[in-house]
Design an enzyme around this catalytic site. Structure first.
Site, mmCIF file in Angstrom:
data_model
loop_
_atom_site.group_PDB
_atom_site.id
_atom_site.type_symbol
_atom_site.label_atom_id
_atom_site.label_comp_id
_atom_site.label_asym_id
_atom_site.label_seq_id
_atom_site.Cartn_x
_atom_site.Cartn_y
_atom_site.Cartn_z
ATOM 1 N N GLU A 60 66.645 64.465 35.193
ATOM 2 C CA GLU A 60 66.224 63.671 34.359
ATOM 3 C C GLU A 60 66.542 62.812 33.566
ATOM 4 O OE1 GLU A 60 65.918 67.757 35.972
ATOM 5 O OE2 GLU A 60 67.850 66.604 34.960
ATOM 6 N N LEU A 308 80.532 58.236 35.447
ATOM 7 C CA LEU A 308 79.264 58.646 35.335
ATOM 8 C C LEU A 308 78.620 57.343 35.140
ATOM 9 C CD1 LEU A 308 79.429 62.107 32.925
ATOM 10 C CD2 LEU A 308 79.355 61.876 35.462
ATOM 11 N N GLY A 309 77.655 57.600 35.515
ATOM 12 C CA GLY A 309 76.831 56.347 35.106
ATOM 13 C C GLY A 309 77.739 55.225 36.719
ATOM 14 N N GLU A 310 77.442 54.826 37.768
ATOM 15 C CA GLU A 310 78.188 54.345 38.587
ATOM 16 C C GLU A 310 78.460 54.090 39.522
ATOM 17 O OE1 GLU A 310 82.468 52.046 37.056
ATOM 18 O OE2 GLU A 310 82.992 54.161 38.336
ATOM 19 N N ASN A 334 68.484 62.950 44.104
ATOM 20 C CA ASN A 334 67.785 61.202 44.600
ATOM 21 C C ASN A 334 68.248 60.704 45.689
ATOM 22 O OD1 ASN A 334 66.863 59.344 43.539
ATOM 23 N ND2 ASN A 334 67.425 58.527 41.470
ATOM 24 N N LEU A 335 66.943 60.103 46.907
ATOM 25 C CA LEU A 335 67.700 59.596 47.868
ATOM 26 C C LEU A 335 67.264 58.427 47.311
ATOM 27 C CD1 LEU A 335 65.231 59.149 49.298
ATOM 28 C CD2 LEU A 335 65.733 60.877 50.075
ATOM 29 N N ILE A 336 66.060 57.982 46.194
ATOM 30 C CA ILE A 336 65.522 56.676 45.998
ATOM 31 C C ILE A 336 66.413 55.972 45.381
ATOM 32 C CG2 ILE A 336 63.732 55.690 44.094
ATOM 33 C CD1 ILE A 336 62.160 58.707 43.984
ATOM 34 N N GLU A 337 67.447 55.992 45.135
ATOM 35 C CA GLU A 337 68.766 55.119 43.834
ATOM 36 C C GLU A 337 69.328 54.535 44.855
ATOM 37 O OE1 GLU A 337 71.656 55.138 40.500
ATOM 38 O OE2 GLU A 337 71.302 56.861 41.314
#
EC number: 2.4.99.12
Length: 427
Positions: A60, A308-310, A334-337
């Site tokens: 989120e 995280l964040g990679e 999330n598959l959009i990423e």
């Protein structure tokens, strides 16, 4: 009355809630930080009149980043109060703060805690992300005439059925929302049935998230230096890794390189142990530093994405991905990423959390559906043997993600229309 009964259940459950926070803090110390904020106590100074945005967890918070950028573009100088429920959400939210912004834990949904929080913070408007409908919080906001928006809202059929069984509690909460900005028309219909009055379809914020180009470029450069393909299993959940690793260990060499990225950081050590238990060697991303996998990981059977964040780095490094949370009855992640990064993905049978995105990606040729892990790995073998097919799917994935952008601007416009001309405190 249903809300009063709900409140007493929460009050009686407070010791268990505290114990859970303290236990999780043993693995993630941030959970033990500022525990008083969870009850509206010992709150730091907060300037009144900010736009309050609640993003419970990491997913989120990432989606909120696109909305925040659009809000600031339309209302320069906007001050934010960010709240979160999880350590990963709060950590990610720190990067979104600017001078004059504040960050707190969302209070436990008891009447006293939410009253103290709202009295102290005095925001001009509240925005809750995705599914965060809290009965006492929304009741208290309505009593203060504080406008509340549910942004990037979604409601699965399963959650809608559960809400119907608790309609005496949840319907007044949904009715207290001034505006709901839904991801899809199906979500909108279910939210209207649940009691929300003003519901508008705006799309999904996750399409507006731009991959980190530096990470994506590095990942692709690393991939170019490898002699074998890379298969990523991303956002995996408990139970999924063991099932996958059992089958991976049975795959006769030469195998592709497996990149395993668990959903929750507190499980990194446990997943590393699962890899070793299967007789496979493991190399952890956290130990690579700036070195490439070839330099740092050597011939390890499994690379563990314990950072995280990679995600853009991991998708850039991969030929194809397997979507965690979809091979257990959890609704997927999330598959959009992956599409935005041009990485085709194989979905398991459970994708109700991203139902429209999943169907759209399948229809666009950017994703494939598997019945189970055995089917997924059979498809991986077929795809790796057809590089042209993989390349075409990567191009379709990028096009699919690009075609659905714009939700952030639409949602920001609707939210800005509810803001006062100048932020002002609420007494």
């Amino acid at each position: 009355m249903a809300r009063q009964a709900y409140s007493w259940v929460l009050r009686l459950g407070t010791p268990a809630y505290l114990a859970k926070l303290w236990q999780r803090g043993g693995r993630e110390p941030l959970y033990r930080h500022a525990i008083g904020e969870r009850f509206g106590l010992h709150l730091p100074p907060v300037a009144p009149g900010a736009l309050w945005l609640h993003a419970v967890s990491l997913g989120e918070t990432r989606a909120a980043a696109a909305l925040i950028d659009a809000l600031r573009a339309q209302r320069p100088g906007l001050r934010l109060l960010l709240t979160h429920g999880t350590a990963t959400g709060r950590e990610a939210g720190q990067a979104l703060l600017r001078e004059g912004d504040h960050q707190l834990w969302l209070p436990f949904d008891t009447p006293g805690a939410v009253h103290r929080f709202l009295r102290h913070a005095r925001p001009c408007l509240g925005v809750l992300m995705e599914t965060e409908i809290w009965p006492n919080l929304l009741h208290a906001a309505a009593a203060r005439r504080l406008p509340m928006v549910l942004a990037n809202a979604r409601l699965s059929e399963k959650s809608a059925r559960q809400g119907q069984r608790l309609s005496l509690l949840m319907r007044p909460a949904a009715d207290a929302l001034n505006l709901v900005l839904a991801q899809t028309e199906a979500d909108a219909q279910r939210l209207r049935t649940a009691g929300a009055a003003d519901v508008r379809v705006c799309g999904n914020l996750k399409y507006d998230l731009q991959p980190d180009e530096a990470q994506l470029t590095r990942g692709r450069a690393w991939r170019a230096g490898l002699s074998r393909p890379v298969v990523a299993a991303v956002n995996t959940r408990e139970g999924e890794e063991e099932a996958l690793l059992t089958r991976w260990a049975a795959w006769a060499p030469p195998r592709p390189q497996l990149l395993l990225v668990p959903r929750h950081p507190q499980r990194f050590d446990a997943v590393a142990e699962l890899v070793r238990h299967q007789g496979l060697s493991v190399s952890r991303r956290s130990q690579w530093g700036q070195a490439s996998p070839v330099e740092a990981a050597g011939e390890a059977d499994v690379w563990l994405g314990d950072s995280l964040g990679e995600m853009a780095l991991y998708y850039g490094l991969s030929d194809v991905a397997l979507l965690g949370g979809s091979f257990a009855p959890l609704g997927g992640h999330n598959l959009i990423e992956s599409a935005a990064c041009g990485c085709p993905i194989i979905l398991g049978p459970s994708t109700f959390n991203f139902a429209q995105a999943a169907e759209g990606a399948l229809a666009a040729g950017a994703a494939w559906r598997a019945h189970d892990w055995d089917d997924a790995l059979a498809q991986v073998r077929q795809l790796l043997a057809a590089p042209k097919r993989l390349h075409e799917a990567a191009e379709r994935a990028t096009a699919f993600a690009s075609a659905h952008r714009g939700a952030a601007t639409r949602m920001a416009s609707a939210i800005v229309a509810l803001l006062p001309p100048t932020a002002h405190p609420r007494g």
